[in-house]
Scaffold this motif. Structure first.
Motif, PDB file in Angstrom:
ATOM      1  N   ALA A  77      -6.642  -5.705  -4.136  1.00  0.00           N
ATOM      2  CA  ALA A  77      -6.519  -4.853  -2.995  1.00  0.00           C
ATOM      3  C   ALA A  77      -6.111  -3.747  -3.266  1.00  0.00           C
ATOM      4  O   ALA A  77      -5.672  -2.723  -2.387  1.00  0.00           O
ATOM      5  N   GLY A  78      -5.532  -3.350  -4.532  1.00  0.00           N
ATOM      6  CA  GLY A  78      -4.940  -2.422  -4.849  1.00  0.00           C
ATOM      7  C   GLY A  78      -3.511  -2.100  -4.486  1.00  0.00           C
ATOM      8  O   GLY A  78      -2.782  -0.987  -4.669  1.00  0.00           O
ATOM      9  N   VAL A  79      -2.765  -3.299  -4.073  1.00  0.00           N
ATOM     10  CA  VAL A  79      -1.306  -3.239  -3.561  1.00  0.00           C
ATOM     11  C   VAL A  79      -0.275  -3.710  -4.483  1.00  0.00           C
ATOM     12  O   VAL A  79       0.589  -3.967  -4.232  1.00  0.00           O
ATOM     13  N   SER A  80      -0.714  -3.930  -5.652  1.00  0.00           N
ATOM     14  CA  SER A  80       0.229  -4.299  -6.948  1.00  0.00           C
ATOM     15  C   SER A  80       0.607  -3.071  -7.762  1.00  0.00           C
ATOM     16  O   SER A  80      -0.420  -2.031  -7.973  1.00  0.00           O
ATOM     17  N   CYS A  81       1.830  -2.519  -8.027  1.00  0.00           N
ATOM     18  CA  CYS A  81       2.267  -1.358  -8.381  1.00  0.00           C
ATOM     19  C   CYS A  81       3.057  -1.693  -9.584  1.00  0.00           C
ATOM     20  O   CYS A  81       3.888  -2.426  -9.627  1.00  0.00           O
ATOM     21  N   GLN A  82       2.687  -0.880 -10.818  1.00  0.00           N
ATOM     22  CA  GLN A  82       3.586  -1.183 -12.016  1.00  0.00           C
ATOM     23  C   GLN A  82       3.742   0.266 -12.411  1.00  0.00           C
ATOM     24  O   GLN A  82       3.796   0.545 -13.681  1.00  0.00           O
ATOM     25  N   ILE A  83       4.072   1.455 -11.684  1.00  0.00           N
ATOM     26  CA  ILE A  83       4.257   2.726 -12.135  1.00  0.00           C
ATOM     27  C   ILE A  83       5.450   2.658 -12.536  1.00  0.00           C
ATOM     28  O   ILE A  83       5.874   3.693 -13.595  1.00  0.00           O
ATOM     29  N   CYS A  84       6.585   1.990 -12.247  1.00  0.00           N
ATOM     30  CA  CYS A  84       7.823   1.888 -12.751  1.00  0.00           C
ATOM     31  C   CYS A  84       8.213   0.662 -13.136  1.00  0.00           C
ATOM     32  O   CYS A  84       7.913  -0.309 -12.544  1.00  0.00           O
ATOM     33  N   VAL A  85       9.781   0.700 -13.633  1.00  0.00           N
ATOM     34  CA  VAL A  85      10.029  -0.679 -14.150  1.00  0.00           C
ATOM     35  C   VAL A  85      11.098  -0.901 -13.060  1.00  0.00           C
ATOM     36  O   VAL A  85      11.829  -2.174 -13.338  1.00  0.00           O
ATOM     37  N   MET A  86      11.205  -0.586 -11.909  1.00  0.00           N
ATOM     38  CA  MET A  86      12.076  -1.203 -10.842  1.00  0.00           C
ATOM     39  C   MET A  86      11.184  -2.305 -10.087  1.00  0.00           C
ATOM     40  O   MET A  86      11.515  -3.325  -9.792  1.00  0.00           O
ATOM     41  N   GLY A  87       9.683  -2.175 -10.561  1.00  0.00           N
ATOM     42  CA  GLY A  87       8.911  -3.254 -10.161  1.00  0.00           C
ATOM     43  C   GLY A  87       8.484  -3.952 -11.400  1.00  0.00           C
ATOM     44  O   GLY A  87       9.383  -4.173 -12.355  1.00  0.00           O
ATOM     45  N   PRO A  88       7.488  -4.621 -11.580  1.00  0.00           N
ATOM     46  CA  PRO A  88       6.088  -4.431 -10.803  1.00  0.00           C
ATOM     47  C   PRO A  88       6.510  -4.782  -9.294  1.00  0.00           C
ATOM     48  O   PRO A  88       7.295  -6.051  -9.048  1.00  0.00           O
ATOM     49  N   CYS A  89       5.802  -4.339  -8.544  1.00  0.00           N
ATOM     50  CA  CYS A  89       6.006  -4.503  -6.918  1.00  0.00           C
ATOM     51  C   CYS A  89       4.452  -5.002  -6.482  1.00  0.00           C
ATOM     52  O   CYS A  89       3.590  -4.500  -6.710  1.00  0.00           O
ATOM     53  N   ARG A  90       4.656  -5.608  -5.167  1.00  0.00           N
ATOM     54  CA  ARG A  90       3.284  -6.135  -4.513  1.00  0.00           C
ATOM     55  C   ARG A  90       3.480  -6.053  -3.152  1.00  0.00           C
ATOM     56  O   ARG A  90       4.578  -6.407  -2.486  1.00  0.00           O
ATOM     57  N   ILE A  91       2.675  -5.397  -2.334  1.00  0.00           N
ATOM     58  CA  ILE A  91       2.623  -5.373  -0.943  1.00  0.00           C
ATOM     59  C   ILE A  91       1.465  -6.661  -0.492  1.00  0.00           C
ATOM     60  O   ILE A  91       0.421  -6.743  -0.818  1.00  0.00           O
ATOM     61  N   ASP A  92       2.040  -7.286   0.536  1.00  0.00           N
ATOM     62  CA  ASP A  92       1.085  -8.323   1.239  1.00  0.00           C
ATOM     63  C   ASP A  92       0.070  -7.651   1.880  1.00  0.00           C
ATOM     64  O   ASP A  92       0.134  -6.884   2.741  1.00  0.00           O
TER      65      ASP A  92
ATOM     66  N   CYS B 186      10.866   0.815  -4.486  1.00  0.00           N
ATOM     67  CA  CYS B 186      11.456   2.495  -4.275  1.00  0.00           C
ATOM     68  C   CYS B 186      10.909   2.903  -2.806  1.00  0.00           C
ATOM     69  O   CYS B 186      11.436   3.917  -2.404  1.00  0.00           O
ATOM     70  N   GLY B 187      10.293   1.990  -2.012  1.00  0.00           N
ATOM     71  CA  GLY B 187      10.118   2.223  -0.483  1.00  0.00           C
ATOM     72  C   GLY B 187       8.539   2.664  -0.380  1.00  0.00           C
ATOM     73  O   GLY B 187       8.112   3.073   0.665  1.00  0.00           O
ATOM     74  N   ALA B 188       7.765   2.512  -1.513  1.00  0.00           N
ATOM     75  CA  ALA B 188       6.366   2.933  -1.242  1.00  0.00           C
ATOM     76  C   ALA B 188       5.766   1.867  -0.700  1.00  0.00           C
ATOM     77  O   ALA B 188       5.905   0.770  -0.632  1.00  0.00           O
ATOM     78  N   ASN B 189       4.877   2.386   0.436  1.00  0.00           N
ATOM     79  CA  ASN B 189       3.988   1.297   1.213  1.00  0.00           C
ATOM     80  C   ASN B 189       2.432   1.255   0.738  1.00  0.00           C
ATOM     81  O   ASN B 189       2.234   1.724  -0.383  1.00  0.00           O
ATOM     82  N   ALA B 190       1.793   0.485   1.285  1.00  0.00           N
ATOM     83  CA  ALA B 190       0.405   0.073   0.906  1.00  0.00           C
ATOM     84  C   ALA B 190      -0.459   1.353   0.587  1.00  0.00           C
ATOM     85  O   ALA B 190      -1.160   1.513  -0.399  1.00  0.00           O
ATOM     86  N   ASP B 191      -0.242   2.318   1.730  1.00  0.00           N
ATOM     87  CA  ASP B 191      -1.083   3.484   1.500  1.00  0.00           C
ATOM     88  C   ASP B 191      -0.763   4.299   0.382  1.00  0.00           C
ATOM     89  O   ASP B 191      -1.645   4.716  -0.400  1.00  0.00           O
ATOM     90  N   ILE B 192       0.554   4.498   0.161  1.00  0.00           N
ATOM     91  CA  ILE B 192       0.966   5.290  -1.189  1.00  0.00           C
ATOM     92  C   ILE B 192       0.479   4.404  -2.380  1.00  0.00           C
ATOM     93  O   ILE B 192      -0.023   5.057  -3.347  1.00  0.00           O
ATOM     94  N   ILE B 193       0.603   3.040  -2.324  1.00  0.00           N
ATOM     95  CA  ILE B 193       0.342   2.589  -3.763  1.00  0.00           C
ATOM     96  C   ILE B 193      -1.006   2.583  -3.811  1.00  0.00           C
ATOM     97  O   ILE B 193      -1.454   2.702  -5.206  1.00  0.00           O
ATOM     98  N   VAL B 194      -1.815   2.401  -2.725  1.00  0.00           N
ATOM     99  CA  VAL B 194      -3.188   2.163  -2.888  1.00  0.00           C
ATOM    100  C   VAL B 194      -3.745   3.732  -3.342  1.00  0.00           C
ATOM    101  O   VAL B 194      -4.685   3.597  -4.310  1.00  0.00           O
ATOM    102  N   ALA B 195      -3.343   4.753  -2.892  1.00  0.00           N
ATOM    103  CA  ALA B 195      -3.636   6.058  -3.136  1.00  0.00           C
ATOM    104  C   ALA B 195      -3.345   6.466  -4.341  1.00  0.00           C
ATOM    105  O   ALA B 195      -4.360   6.784  -5.205  1.00  0.00           O
ATOM    106  N   ARG B 196      -2.264   5.800  -5.033  1.00  0.00           N
ATOM    107  CA  ARG B 196      -1.694   6.293  -6.255  1.00  0.00           C
ATOM    108  C   ARG B 196      -2.645   5.705  -7.557  1.00  0.00           C
ATOM    109  O   ARG B 196      -3.143   6.040  -8.463  1.00  0.00           O
TER     110      ARG B 196
END
Ligand code: XCC
Ligand code: SF4
Length: 626
Positions: free
Chosen positions: A44-59, A72-82
């Motif tokens: 779904a494109g909602v896992s983020c590995q852009i920085c090492v505070m993560g990796p993060c996943r949004i349900d 960092c506070g990024a939501n699904a829209d930001i993560i998917v778009a990035r």
């Protein structure tokens, strides 16, 4: 055997895959199965590995309230778009780096530093130089080559501030792009800026990330890819129509078989020269073969098929299987779409593998570096070693699964214009008269998620039956060729209007226009049609489709095609489903902005209906009969 029918519609694939399994060889389909089940977050494109505070996943379902934001506070829209923007940047970078390598060759031809390369199309050299405001009077071709390559280098940097070829677009489209501020300023600049924008804490507005991703994709379509196409024509010759053959049956049991795979014709064209050398043919005969047989895979295969009518052994999912035939002495790869598994498969056969680019090295593949200076020498070295490898063949393991299918190729824009008598007017007249209802580019890859070539072939058959002229590039082209759709006789499968036109011009209803960078040829045709009719591209009865795409490059293509105003149907869902906003934008909202959007439809029969309905709507818009 029946289980193999689930993997591919092609007999040669089914039979060779069966042999691969008998030989104990693991293939892309086996590894695909082992990767199941897929991670639903990544899908779904909602896992983020852009920085090492993560990796993060949004349900992606939005049900888990604790998983709405990354650290960092990024939501699904930001993560998917990035994530989407980074895929598009990677695709643009790939095509553009390919273009950059060709610029270097052109420059070195001008400087006399690239033995073996030459300028094959001097008319085109001058025409393109003119587009770059280079005064070609009183200077030689070498000097033009130097000036043109330097001017093109400026397209890559921030020196110029606006891509040169962007002005091929109709003025209405340019005005729209200017208003949206998506005109690419420099090819590398846009890719680099995507990486910057998507770093943690930079652009956190999904809309503005997406608009920049569009600009990045245009930097490919009207930049890297278009430069690649034009320079390949200048250096290796502008393709002309002619006949060749396609499928694994193009391999010859009594010949030394050499395959080229990848994208940049800089290497394959040199290999093409070396295999024609008398000394090499004599050596092959001395080793007991009847000669040397060169064939292509994937897009570098498309390049040499277009220009030299060298047969095409297969597309993406055939690359491993080619070795299973036991008759391939060597595969020479450049870059992109080369599975890192090839070296492993080669361990089971006698095939020698060579990598040629210092940016593309692989396990178990010998590296022989090609540069503009040494390419000729290296090509001879590899061809000689390949011929010597013929005696290592195991005669008991030979299996050539099919007879080759004839196909017609070589439909560059210039060739199409020539067939039409010098202008697009006959095509426009045929469209206006309803003989040709519309024009659709069917492009892109294979993907084990879709039965190999089923998406391409079913879609093309249905489109041509509806009087829609099809243009193919990339791996879709191999599918069309194997299915017999690229012969003039295939007009029998076309609707009455298209059949009549194909009969008159003696062309197939599905035209091979080249490799994936050659999607720029489709763009050039779209721009020229719009300019000739005096409307913007989104008003034309045209569309695009990538039924079996897998690669980041294909996504970039989809974006620049869409941003050009061309409705595009994808057969595989990109990883954006985790953001409602991004998904809605891509599949409908962009229509209000660019006059076109993407659609996702894995079933080619339904995709054909979507596209046909779109063409009907556009014809109505132009006041044409439907
Ligand atoms: Fe690669 Fe171009 Fe896709 Fe085929 S179509 S799998 S990108 S070779 Ni380009
Ligand atoms: Fe997590 Fe944000 Fe870092 Fe992505 S950028 S890994 S969402 S903290």
């Amino acid at each position: 055997m029946s289980e193999y029918k689930d993997f591919s519609i092609c007999k040669d694939t089914q039979l060779t895959l069966k042999k691969a399994h008998e030989d104990g060889v693991e293939t892309v389909w086996d590894r695909f199965k082992k990767q199941k089940p897929r991670c639903k977050y990544c899908k779904a494109g909602v896992s983020c590995q852009i920085c090492v505070m993560g990796p993060c996943r949004i349900d992606p379902s939005g049900k888990s309230k604790s998983k709405l934001y990354g650290v960092c506070g990024a939501n699904a829209d930001i993560i998917v778009a990035r994530n989407l923007a980074r895929m598009i940047a990677a695709g643009a970078a790939s095509h553009s780096d390919h273009g950059r390598d060709l610029i270097e060759i052109l420059y070195k031809i001008g400087k006399g530093m690239a033995p073996g390369y030459a300028i094959k199309d001097t008319v085109k050299l001058k025409r393109i130089a003119k587009e770059y405001d280079i005064d070609t009077k009183n200077i030689g071709n070498e000097e033009i080559a130097i000036r043109l390559s330097k001017a093109m280098m400026k397209d890559f940097s921030m020196e110029k501030g606006r891509l040169t070829f962007i002005d091929r677009a109709p003025k209405q489209r340019l005005e729209l792009w200017e208003k949206l501020d998506v005109i690419p300023r420099g090819i590398d600049r846009e890719t680099s800026e995507t990486m910057h924008r998507t770093h943690m804490g930079v652009d956190n507005n999904h809309m503005s990330i997406l608009l920049h991703a569009v600009r990045n994709s245009l930097a490919d379509g009207y930049g890297g890819s278009m430069i690649s196409t034009e320079l390949s024509d200048i250096i290796f010759g502008t393709p002309k129509p002619g006949f060749s053959e396609v499928n694994l049956g193009v391999l010859k049991e009594d010949h030394v078989n050499i395959l080229v795979h990848g994208h940049n014709p800089a290497v394959s064209e040199m290999i093409g020269q070396a295999v024609e050398d008398k000394k090499m043919i004599q050596l092959a005969k001395a080793k007991g073969a009847r000669g040397v047989n060169l064939a292509g895979l994937c897009c570098t295969g498309n390049e040499i098929l277009m220009r030299k009518k060298i047969p095409l052994a297969g597309n993406h999912l055939m690359t491993e299987l080619s070795m299973v035939t036991g008759v391939v002495e060597s595969i020479i790869v450049d870059y992109q779409c080369i599975m890192p598994s090839l070296g492993q498969v080669a361990q089971c056969y006698h095939t020698r593998l060579y990598s040629t680019s210092n940016k593309a090295k692989f396990p178990f593949i010998e590296h022989v570096e090609f540069t503009p200076e040494n390419a000729k020498e290296q090509a001879f070295k590899i061809v000689k070693e390949s011929i010597e490898n013929y005696t290592r063949r195991n005669k008991d393991r030979i299996f050539i699964p099919a007879s080759p299918v004839k196909n017609m190729t070589g439909f560059s824009v210039e060739a199409i214009l020539e067939i039409l008598g010098g202008s697009l007017n006959p095509l426009i007249d045929a469209i206006k008269a309803g003989k040709i209802k519309g024009v659709v580019g069917v492009v892109g890859c294979n993907n084990p998620k879709i039965k190999q070539d089923y998406g391409h072939v079913e879609l093309i058959k249905r489109l041509i039956a509806n009087d829609i002229l099809v243009l193919t590039t990339g791996c879709a082209n191999v599918a069309a060729g194997k299915a017999g759709l690229q012969m003039p006789e295939a007009k029998e499968l076309a609707g009455p209007g298209l059949k009549e036109v194909c009969g008159l011009l003696n062309i197939p209803p599905s035209l091979h226009v080249g490799s994936c960078v050659d999607n720029s040829r489709i763009i050039v045709i779209a721009c020229a049609l719009a300019n000739a009719i005096g409307v913007d591209i989104d008003k034309l009865p045209i569309a695009g489709a990538a039924p079996e795409w897998y690669s980041e490059k294909a996504l970039t293509i989809a974006f620049y095609v869409m941003a050009s105003g061309i409705y595009t149907v994808l057969g595989v869902m990109p990883p954006i489903g985790g953001s409602k906003k991004v998904t809605e934008l891509a599949t409908s909202g962009l229509k209000d902005i660019f006059g076109a959007c993407l659609a996702v439809e894995p079933d080619p029969i339904k995709a054909a209906k979507l596209i046909t309905a779109h063409i009907v709507e556009k014809r109505k818009g132009l006041g044409l009969s439907v």
